[in-house]
Write a protein that holds these residues in place. Structure first.
Motif, mmCIF file in Angstrom:
data_model
loop_
_atom_site.group_PDB
_atom_site.id
_atom_site.type_symbol
_atom_site.label_atom_id
_atom_site.label_comp_id
_atom_site.label_asym_id
_atom_site.label_seq_id
_atom_site.Cartn_x
_atom_site.Cartn_y
_atom_site.Cartn_z
ATOM 1 N N TRP A 10 39.469 33.604 45.374
ATOM 2 C CA TRP A 10 39.276 32.544 46.368
ATOM 3 C C TRP A 10 37.937 31.836 46.153
ATOM 4 C CZ3 TRP A 10 42.838 30.811 49.794
ATOM 5 C CH2 TRP A 10 43.973 31.592 50.006
ATOM 6 N N ASN A 11 36.891 32.620 45.886
ATOM 7 C CA ASN A 11 35.574 32.014 45.665
ATOM 8 C C ASN A 11 35.558 31.114 44.434
ATOM 9 O OD1 ASN A 11 34.602 33.335 47.905
ATOM 10 N ND2 ASN A 11 33.547 34.934 46.762
ATOM 11 N N ALA A 12 36.259 31.543 43.370
ATOM 12 C CA ALA A 12 36.311 30.721 42.157
ATOM 13 C C ALA A 12 37.022 29.399 42.434
ATOM 14 C CB ALA A 12 37.019 31.481 41.035
ATOM 15 N N MET A 13 38.114 29.455 43.198
ATOM 16 C CA MET A 13 38.858 28.229 43.512
ATOM 17 C C MET A 13 38.048 27.322 44.435
ATOM 18 S SD MET A 13 41.772 26.964 42.627
ATOM 19 C CE MET A 13 41.277 25.263 42.594
ATOM 20 N N ILE A 14 37.381 27.912 45.409
ATOM 21 C CA ILE A 14 36.549 27.119 46.325
ATOM 22 C C ILE A 14 35.384 26.486 45.573
ATOM 23 C CG2 ILE A 14 34.919 27.352 48.246
ATOM 24 C CD1 ILE A 14 36.848 29.428 49.448
ATOM 25 N N ARG A 15 34.750 27.273 44.684
ATOM 26 C CA ARG A 15 33.630 26.749 43.909
ATOM 27 C C ARG A 15 34.081 25.630 42.973
ATOM 28 N NH1 ARG A 15 31.788 31.302 42.979
ATOM 29 N NH2 ARG A 15 32.869 31.703 41.020
#
Length: 938
Positions: A345-350
């Motif tokens: 999720w963090n990779a997609m948000i970033r």
């Protein structure tokens, strides 16, 4: 265990006995239920069983690792602990601890080992340490368990101390012990100690263990000793996938993505079956190398090998595609994932945030909260706070702040420091100050962020005061602290403070840092202390550090030291090891433009083309501006036409060139072909063109554009609108714009003062000047030029002279040529020619030609032939390149006084010397026709 009730327990009881009472106090029902969980566990028949937890019990002498002992029921406790290992929590080990005490299982070392490990997995290292301290007869497995607990809870120094205690007590160790210690040393970056354990492993003959070799290899890589890492890799006879992964990740970790990718290819060549870690490192290496095709090839190969469901591999792919702007590919990988962790999720948000998808980024946060398995963490908040800071989204940043408070993550120092930085970049100093004061434990980053916030937003005194408080409270100082406080030294009063910071930086050993040196140079140049700046440049021997040279050149250019900037560039060219870049040329070209040195500027143009830097857009924009300042609009247009990649700045530069060189119609025509949405700079240049041409209709259309795009509050646009309307005869409209402006900058005040001055209303101009001073705005050089000009137009001689006398003493504005011209013109129009002549003679130094020219015009107006002849003779020697104008002015003076003979002689001298005066022109505007004619650019 909670400290609130643990303090009430008797101190003479052992840790195991105290935990029973504590758990009864906190969870009495759960304690009773836990007893009935096992049908084969029988309660002890006497209270004496409660003493099994102490070291003085009859079972101490029995074999603690005997698998055939009578107490097989102890393994029920172990099974309970094993069942909770997948999802560790503090409740389960507490229940098992109570049960172990009841059945006397704490004498069984495997039970204690499992219990200790369970506490460690639940992040309760204190309970693990307390349990460990209760046993005196410890075997190597028990020691390994406590060392592993310390490593798991990032207490690496504690792990090393346990090993020292273990060996000093005569205890034996095995390869697992060494593996754990080497892992702790790799996190601590203790290379020297790591080498010692490498030697110890060889000495005791345990390096045959492949896992231990992998740990040592990883330790060398984490400590940056790739040579030793490669040597050990070559020495190893047995290499598994972990060995290869350690090398692949080691190269990547130390900034060698090419070697990392080569090592990954070698894995495939030697038939090593790669796993998700290998693929993830290879994809990250492709991203670092800037080779999207290599990452795509690894992606395809991973799908072929059946790793398309690997979480770590998918996370790396999301980051790879996001970095190259292919956000759709990132979405595709993300949506195809069966299982997603927080990193996914963090990779997609970033990725969405880095590609400017602000709305989608916040939507992704909402979707993340709906999932039960992955909830936003500190890293997630850090991405959102950074996005709000970069985009100056204050409202959204406050929302994220509230989210952090609600999720109880505001105590994390990373979150608070990020919020401080966000409020700073959003110009919200009050919020940042409040947040800083509420932080219970500030680290150095918190102090640096608050000091930087003050400096960034112009609160210089507050920044310096906070810095002094930091020095008094703790002696810690980093280069970020020095950089933050140096930027607060912007006024001449801060020079002494800046010098003290310089001394403090030297004392702290930070004087060799290039960023600090550059900041100090910039500070000294801003203060006008060029010798100090150049002394820094000489002493540090910067060599190839182009940053320091650019700092000096740019600082000199921005502060008006144009000749010093050119001299520094010539000095730089003499240094063989230094090569200039586009930033250097942009500033040097700007210096040439300000000095109107056309031949030197053309040489720089040729130098830019020769070194292929001239193809950069910012260099071409600087050339356009430079040619415009030199009055060569044709050359500027040539550069603009051959500009390969124009941006909005290129168009603004060209429009401004036409406007500055009195070619307003060409500026309006060029605007018709503009390829971008105009901004404030475009509007100001167009209003200036309309101002020159007196085109009120086109000015009104531009005014409508300003309202339509919501940029009417820009102070430069407001000032330009006031100038345009007042010069077109609509002083009333200019006054309305002025009064409706909420934030009046000094440029707006100056425009309104100038407008009333040109319209002959000097009294109103004086009133506006005093209102401006009362509002807290300090008058500038231009303010007094407009004020003195207004007094000249209105015949307010006494008032004008009084303002000129107090200009320096009360307002700190030093008189320049423009002020002197206004005073001479004011005295000349009033017929006080002798006073004007005496005023010029009393000026310090030689008066400029413009001042004498104003007196000559006054002599011509009043027909004072005697003084006019004297002033003209002085001008002939002072400015010989412009004598034609003075000859004509003197000839007109002779004609006005009836001296036709002298006038004819002067005309003959002009013809004999082949002197030519540029023809003047008048602009006649039919307002009705102008209002009905179609605009060429609408």
């Amino acid at each position: 265990m909670g400290s609130c009730w643990a303090a009430l327990l008797p101190r003479n009881r052992s840790f195991s006995n105290r935990i029973i009472v504590a758990f009864k106090l906190k969870h009495p029902l759960l304690f009773i239920e836990s007893y009935g969980l096992f049908s084969n566990v029988h309660p002890p028949c006497s209270p004496i069983s409660l003493q099994f937890s102490t070291a003085h019990n009859p079972f101490v002498k029995m074999s603690q690792r005997d698998l055939h002992q009578l107490y097989t029921r102890f393994y029920d406790v172990i099974n309970l602990l094993k069942s909770s290992m997948s999802r560790p929590n503090i409740v389960t080990p507490t229940i098992a601890h109570c049960l172990a005490v009841k059945v006397g299982a704490l004498v069984h070392l495997p039970v204690c080992t499992s219990l200790l490990t369970s506490y460690s997995r639940a992040k309760d290292l204190d309970s693990s340490l307390a349990l460990f301290d209760e046993f005196s007869n410890k075997d190597v497995i028990f020691w390994n368990a406590i060392i592993n607990a310390a490593v798991e809870n990032t207490s690496y120094n504690v792990a090393v101390r346990f090993f020292v205690e273990m060996t000093e007590g005569g205890g034996a160790f095995d390869s697992t012990t060494l593996l754990l210690i080497v892992s702790a040393l790799s996190h601590l970056k203790y290379l020297k100690c790591g080498k010692s354990f490498h030697c110890l492993s060889i000495k005791v003959g345990m390096l045959w263990d492949c896992s231990l070799c992998n740990a040592v290899l990883d330790m060398y890589a984490k400590c940056g000793d790739l040579t030793s890492s490669q040597s050990l890799f070559t020495w190893m006879e047995t290499r598994d996938v972990v060995t290869w992964n350690s090398m692949v990740n080691g190269f990547l970790y130390n900034g060698h993505p090419e070697k990392s990718f080569w090592c990954f290819r070698e894995m495939i060549y030697f038939g090593i079956r790669v796993d998700g870690v290998s693929l993830s490192c290879a994809i990250s290496a492709s991203a670092d190398m800037g080779e999207l095709s290599s990452g795509q090839a690894v992606h395809a190969w991973g799908i072929k090998q059946g790793y398309n469901d690997d979480i770590s591999c998918s996370n790396s792919l999301i980051s790879l595609y996001s970095e190259y702007g292919d956000i759709e590919a990132s979405k595709s990988v993300f949506e195809e994932m069966v299982l997603r962790d927080v990193v996914s999720w963090n990779a997609m948000i970033r990725g969405l945030a880095s590609n400017g998808r602000v709305v989608e980024t916040f939507d992704m946060l909402y979707k993340m909260q709906l999932t039960g398995c992955a909830q936003p963490g500190v890293a997630t908040l850090f991405t959102f706070i950074s996005l709000c800071a970069e985009r100056m989204l204050l409202r959204e940043g406050k929302t994220v702040h509230g989210f952090a408070v609600r999720r109880q993550m505001i105590s994390d120092v990373w979150v608070t420091n990020s919020l401080l930085d966000m409020y700073s970049k959003c110009d919200c100093v009050v919020k940042a100050e409040f947040l800083f004061n509420t932080i219970p434990q500030r680290d150095l980053v918190s102090w640096n962020a608050m000091i930087s916030c003050y400096s960034r937003n112009g609160y210089s005194k507050e920044a310096q005061s906070l810095f002094k408080k930091l020095i008094h409270q703790c002696s810690q100082l980093s280069f970020s602290t020095v950089l933050a406080v140096i930027s607060s030294c912007i006024s001449p009063e801060s020079l002494q403070f800046g010098k003290s910071i310089h001394c403090l930086g030297i004392k702290a050993g930070l004087s060799s840092n290039i960023l600090i040196v550059s900041s100090l140079m910039h500070m000294y140049v801003n203060f006008g202390d060029l010798p100090a700046a150049f002394m820094l440049l000489e002493r540090i021997h910067v060599g190839e550090e182009i940053v320091c040279w650019n700092t000096i050149i740019a600082g000199c250019t921005r502060n008006g030291y144009f000749r010093e900037a050119l001299a520094t560039f010539n000095w730089m060219r003499q240094e063989i090891s230094v090569m200039w870049d586009s930033i250097t040329l942009v500033n040097v070209i700007s210096a040439c433009g300000n000095l109107a040195m056309i031949y030197e500027a053309k040489s720089l143009h040729g130098l830019a083309i020769k070194t292929f830097v001239g193809s950069e857009t910012r260099v071409q924009n600087a050339l356009i501006t430079m040619y415009g300042r030199c009055g060569h609009s044709k050359s500027a247009k040539s550069v603009f036409d051959f500009c390969s990649s124009r941006n909005l700045c290129s168009w603004n530069c060209m429009i401004s060139v036409f406007s500055q060189n009195k070619e307003g119609r060409r500026a309006l025509e060029l605007f018709y072909f503009l390829e971008f949405e105009p901004n404030e700079i475009t509007i100001v240049a167009l209003l200036s063109a309309c101002n020159q041409l007196g085109l009120s209709r086109q000015g009104k259309q531009i005014h409508g554009h300003v309202f339509r795009f919501g940029i009417s509050e820009n102070s430069f646009i407001t000032a330009a609108l006031v100038d345009m309307y007042s010069n077109c005869g609509r002083l009333d409209v200019g006054w309305q714009i002025f009064t409706k402006s909420e934030e009046k900058s000094i440029a707006v005040w100056n425009s309104m003062i100038s407008a009333y001055g040109y319209h002959g209303n000097g009294e109103m101009a004086i009133q506006l000047f005093h209102k401006m001073c009362d509002s807290g705005i300090r008058p500038s050089k231009s303010s007094f030029i407009n004020l003195l000009s207004a007094c000249s137009h209105s015949g307010l001689v006494n008032e004008g002279l009084s303002y000129y006398r107090v200009m320096l003493g009360e307002y700190g504005v030093e008189a320049v040529t423009e002020h002197q011209v206004c005073v001479v013109d004011m005295l000349g129009k009033a017929g006080k020619l002798q006073e004007a002549y005496e005023f010029i003679n009393q000026l310090p130094g030689e008066a400029d030609a413009g001042v004498w020219g104003a007196l000559l015009s006054a002599c011509n107006y009043h027909g004072n032939m005697e003084m006019g002849r004297k002033v003209a003779q002085h001008l002939f020697g002072l400015e010989p390149e412009n004598v034609v104008g003075y000859y004509i002015a003197l000839a007109n003076l002779y004609v006005g006084a009836g001296g036709w003979k002298d006038a004819v002689e002067l005309r003959q001298i002009v013809q004999h010397k082949n002197l030519k005066k540029l023809p003047a022109y008048s602009l006649l505007i039919n307002i009705d026709a102008s209002s009905t004619s179609a605009s060429p650019w609408m």
